[in-house]
Enzyme design. Structure first.
Site, PDB file in Angstrom:
ATOM      1  N   ARG A   1       2.679  -9.729   6.721  1.00 21.81           N
ATOM      2  CA  ARG A   1       4.009  -9.438   7.270  1.00 21.81           C
ATOM      3  C   ARG A   1       3.957  -8.704   8.604  1.00 21.81           C
ATOM      4  NH1 ARG A   1       6.976  -7.667   1.616  1.00 21.81           N
ATOM      5  NH2 ARG A   1       5.968  -9.304   0.438  1.00 21.81           N
TER       6      ARG A   1
ATOM      7  N   PRO B   1       0.818  -1.207   0.000  1.00 24.93           N
ATOM      8  CA  PRO B   1       0.000   0.000   0.000  1.00 24.93           C
ATOM      9  C   PRO B   1       0.854   1.260   0.000  1.00 24.93           C
ATOM     10  CG  PRO B   1      -0.412  -1.397   1.932  1.00 24.93           C
ATOM     11  CD  PRO B   1       0.837  -1.870   1.276  1.00 24.93           C
ATOM     12  N   GLU B   2       0.783   2.002  -1.075  1.00 21.51           N
ATOM     13  CA  GLU B   2       1.389   3.325  -1.126  1.00 21.51           C
ATOM     14  C   GLU B   2       0.279   4.326  -0.820  1.00 21.51           C
ATOM     15  OE1 GLU B   2       4.575   4.271  -2.088  1.00 21.51           O
ATOM     16  OE2 GLU B   2       5.359   2.275  -2.432  1.00 21.51           O
TER      17      GLU B   2
ATOM     18  N   HIS C   1      -4.085 -14.622   8.493  1.00 19.28           N
ATOM     19  CA  HIS C   1      -3.576 -13.245   8.618  1.00 19.28           C
ATOM     20  C   HIS C   1      -4.664 -12.182   8.739  1.00 19.28           C
ATOM     21  CE1 HIS C   1       0.234 -15.062   7.858  1.00 19.28           C
ATOM     22  NE2 HIS C   1      -0.056 -15.339   6.610  1.00 19.28           N
TER      23      HIS C   1
END
Length: 276
Positions: free
Chosen positions: A107, A2-3, A89
């Site tokens: 992550r 995600p930017e 997750h």
DNA sequence: CGAAACTCCTGAGCGC
DNA sequence: TGCGCTCAGGAGTTTC
């Protein structure tokens, strides 16, 4: 990953949750970038009034309380039907009246925190201006670059200078502006800073307009690359021909990050760019 | 103060 | 089929 455009797109996509009451929060894995606080449950029973974005942080206003979420490298927020099975997750589930909001982050570089707290005030307090708002212009950028001897690319990616410019946008903006990523920041001229400012805004706006298409990891059902990836001129194109001059792009590691550039269009040697 | 290395983490890709 | 390895990287922390 995600930017800023993905975060902004996420923010907009969550607007159906506005004015809904948060029924419950379930924490399946509290071990994120920082531990999810126990006090997260104090949000239960409150209604979502607004969703704002600051840098790559999302701030959810629930009555008088605020929830701060960062998606890190691999995080995502999805609206789902409560009957949908939990995925691996899915670390937090926010159950609203009409649907569920799930925080998914393989992550676990992201964070979910109550704001304000000493930590969140520190996180937000050191941020530079938003790249798409008035506080960011060529004068500001040039002044910041002037005081730094590190590479221009690493300064662009410094959140104290300007927020939301990650590796992809720094790489693309430097290509568009014709500036070598390893140039010492304090050798960048004011007119180059102007080109960089324009290029950063242009790439961010384009990506937001495309819905913040996912970049590297995105592959559609037919195994095709994401659309935005096909618009990239430099990022991830080591060894491929420059879209301007066909020269093979090269790659450097700057501050532990891959940095692709065109040795012709983005010269490093001083005499090369003085001639132009 | 600045600069650079280090750290967290998992999935993907690769060679065998 | 699976093991072991490397890589990706946002951004705070540590070290100098």
């Amino acid at each position: 990953m995600p930017e800023l455009p993905e975060v902004e797109t996420t923010r907009k996509s969550l607007e159906p949750l506005l004015h809904q009451r948060l029924e419950s929060v379930t924490v399946h894995h509290a071990g994120l970038r920082w531990p999810v606080p126990e006090s997260i449950h104090s949000l239960e029973g409150h209604s979502l009034q607004a969703i704002q974005r600051r840098a790559k942080y999302l701030i959810f206003q629930l009555d008088h309380l605020q929830l701060l979420i960062h998606l890190g490298m691999s995080g995502s927020l999805r609206l789902t039907d409560p009957s949908e099975p939990k995925r691996k997750h899915d670390h937090l589930i926010f159950r609203f009246e009409q649907s569920e909001l799930r925080f998914h982050d393989p992550r676990r570089f992201g964070c979910v925190l109550l704001h304000p707290s000493p930590l969140t005030q520190k996180l937000l307090g050191t941020l530079g201006p938003e790249p798409l708002e008035g506080g960011f212009d060529a004068d500001h950028l040039w002044q910041q670059l002037q005081r730094r001897s590190a590479s221009v690319k690493s300064v662009l990616m410094d959140n104290a200078v300007v927020v939301g410019v990650g590796n992809i946008y720094a790489t693309e903006a430097l290509f568009t502006a014709g500036i070598h990523p390893a140039r010492p920041a304090n050798t960048v001229t004011h007119s180059e800073a102007q080109r960089l400012t324009d290029a950063i805004r242009q790439h961010l706006n384009t990506s937001i307009a495309l819905g913040g298409s996912t970049l590297k990891d995105f592959v559609n059902a037919r195994g095709e690359n994401g659309y935005f990836q096909q618009t990239l001129s430099a990022y991830g194109r080591k060894g491929l021909p420059c879209m301007r001059c066909q020269t093979s792009l090269q790659e450097l590691r700057i501050a532990q990050r891959a940095s692709c550039f065109c040795p012709e269009c983005q010269p490093l040697a001083i005499d090369s760019f003085i001639e132009k």
